[in-house]
Design a protein around this motif. Sequence first.
Motif, PDB file in Angstrom:
ATOM      1  N   GLY A  42      -9.197  -4.687  -2.696  1.00 16.43           N
ATOM      2  CA  GLY A  42      -8.273  -4.764  -1.579  1.00 16.43           C
ATOM      3  C   GLY A  42      -7.098  -5.683  -1.836  1.00 16.43           C
ATOM      4  O   GLY A  42      -5.980  -5.414  -1.387  1.00 16.43           O
ATOM      5  N   VAL A  43      -7.324  -6.796  -2.550  1.00 15.78           N
ATOM      6  CA  VAL A  43      -6.227  -7.707  -2.882  1.00 15.78           C
ATOM      7  C   VAL A  43      -5.160  -6.975  -3.685  1.00 15.78           C
ATOM      8  O   VAL A  43      -3.961  -7.044  -3.395  1.00 15.78           O
ATOM      9  CB  VAL A  43      -6.758  -8.925  -3.660  1.00 15.78           C
ATOM     10  N   VAL A  44      -5.611  -6.242  -4.708  1.00 14.77           N
ATOM     11  CA  VAL A  44      -4.666  -5.517  -5.570  1.00 14.77           C
ATOM     12  C   VAL A  44      -4.003  -4.378  -4.811  1.00 14.77           C
ATOM     13  O   VAL A  44      -2.793  -4.151  -4.919  1.00 14.77           O
ATOM     14  CB  VAL A  44      -5.403  -4.983  -6.818  1.00 14.77           C
ATOM     15  N   SER A  45      -4.803  -3.652  -4.018  1.00 21.88           N
ATOM     16  CA  SER A  45      -4.257  -2.486  -3.332  1.00 21.88           C
ATOM     17  C   SER A  45      -3.200  -2.874  -2.303  1.00 21.88           C
ATOM     18  O   SER A  45      -2.212  -2.160  -2.117  1.00 21.88           O
ATOM     19  CB  SER A  45      -5.376  -1.679  -2.664  1.00 21.88           C
ATOM     20  N   ARG A  46      -3.382  -3.991  -1.632  1.00 22.19           N
ATOM     21  CA  ARG A  46      -2.400  -4.413  -0.632  1.00 22.19           C
ATOM     22  C   ARG A  46      -1.051  -4.693  -1.287  1.00 22.19           C
ATOM     23  O   ARG A  46      -0.005  -4.378  -0.725  1.00 22.19           O
ATOM     24  CB  ARG A  46      -2.906  -5.635   0.121  1.00 22.19           C
ATOM     25  N   ILE A  47      -1.074  -5.292  -2.458  1.00 25.02           N
ATOM     26  CA  ILE A  47       0.181  -5.521  -3.181  1.00 25.02           C
ATOM     27  C   ILE A  47       0.793  -4.193  -3.593  1.00 25.02           C
ATOM     28  O   ILE A  47       2.009  -3.977  -3.496  1.00 25.02           O
ATOM     29  CB  ILE A  47      -0.071  -6.430  -4.397  1.00 25.02           C
ATOM     30  N   TRP A  48      -0.055  -3.251  -4.048  1.00 28.46           N
ATOM     31  CA  TRP A  48       0.445  -1.943  -4.496  1.00 28.46           C
ATOM     32  C   TRP A  48       1.052  -1.156  -3.344  1.00 28.46           C
ATOM     33  O   TRP A  48       2.138  -0.589  -3.486  1.00 28.46           O
ATOM     34  CB  TRP A  48      -0.690  -1.142  -5.120  1.00 28.46           C
ATOM     35  N   TRP A  49       0.396  -1.136  -2.182  1.00 32.37           N
ATOM     36  CA  TRP A  49       0.948  -0.423  -1.029  1.00 32.37           C
ATOM     37  C   TRP A  49       2.276  -1.040  -0.598  1.00 32.37           C
ATOM     38  O   TRP A  49       3.205  -0.332  -0.189  1.00 32.37           O
ATOM     39  CB  TRP A  49      -0.035  -0.437   0.137  1.00 32.37           C
TER      40      TRP A  49
END
Length: 437
Positions: free
Chosen positions: A291-298
């Motif tokens: 989730g940490v990585v995905s939030r930055i990606w979104w």
Amino acid sequence: MTRPDPAQPADPDRRTRASGALLFVLLCAMGVGPLFNYGVSVSSALIIDQLGISAGQLGLVVSVVFASAAISSIYLGRLADRMSARAQLVLIFAGTAVALVVGAFAAHYWVLLFAAVLAGPAQAISNPTTNRIIIRAVPPVRRAGWIGVKQSGVQASQLFSGLFFPAVSLWLGWTGAALGAALVALGLLAYGLAVVPTPRELAARAAREARSGPGPESTTPAAPGDARAEDPDGPSADRLPATVWIFASIALLSGFGMQATNVYLPLFSMEAVGFSLVLGGVATAVSGVIGVVSRIWWGRRMSAGVKASTLLLMISAGALSGVAAFLAAGLWHLPALIWAGAALHGVTVLGANVVINAGLMQVVAPERIGAASGINSMGMYSGFALGPLVMGALRDLTGDFSIGWLVIAVMYVGCFGMALFLRAHGRRPPRPRVTPA
């Protein structure tokens, strides 16, 4: 006498310089509030033994936090438009510290519930505060990326709590761990106050920049992928656009499934495929790390100009796939599907708030971002409070989680439908504006 540029907000907070230190403060402001929730969850065995309560009573503590946050969100969002950024940081960090101290010395269950009530407002104002700072301190092209990073503070808090509370509890018990977390919150407050300029410094900076003319942070027209193109009425300082309420509805529906999954994934994995307590916790941690990585990606997708409705359609479809994996894992007892579901949960629905908050900044005038964020927070925290309650009640009634997963799937279908509505809303022609004669 020169009239001020209407495109430039009068509030000098917008002059705050965007920097790595400020971004770290925003990340911590998002992450410090959930310290109480995560601390209670991670230390559940100690608290249950210390207070002599049931697991259901402990779960109610977390629901009270989110209910308190939901109730106070709209008022605090409006307050965020009027208070200085430094005063809001005090509410967030010091409010969390007070809740942790009260919880640390809770000798009775009702005292722990009172601490949960105190923890709610500190979380409720975190989004309005951080959004308000970003819209005034960060150039438009960088805002979505900053939102992705600062929203990942919630998952960073989850990781910190998972390491800090068990380790300190083994040494000093729940009381020592909660007091230690309160000290961390106060230390972060001191750092935040050192980074965010004082009102006098902001006023002096505003005067200097006013003499040199408008800066590069002026309001820009909507780009093709901008969420402002999805609101035919555009930003307005006089009212909140309908898109705000669409985003709040999506926040409620996605928050329902998000928090129900966060709370019950460990127990479900133990019952469905025989995971140990530790392995069930690892499954939750995996979704948090992703989730940490995905939030930055979104956030970067929003910065690249992709419409909010498009991203929310992708998130909803992916979240449905995650629920399907959990259902199949329970039916066929396949551990691999637990990991697949946890990964899909982290990649998709944990990033929904990034898209929603970035979208809000594109459809709301800077002077009203606090109020708009408060409405969104009300929807999100309402979902957070309802999701675990409904999931737990259905588990107790039916003996397993199958019906609960189906209810979550319905919520994600609702998210998909609201994203389609958001897209259709953006295709409506703008209403003519009537100007006084």
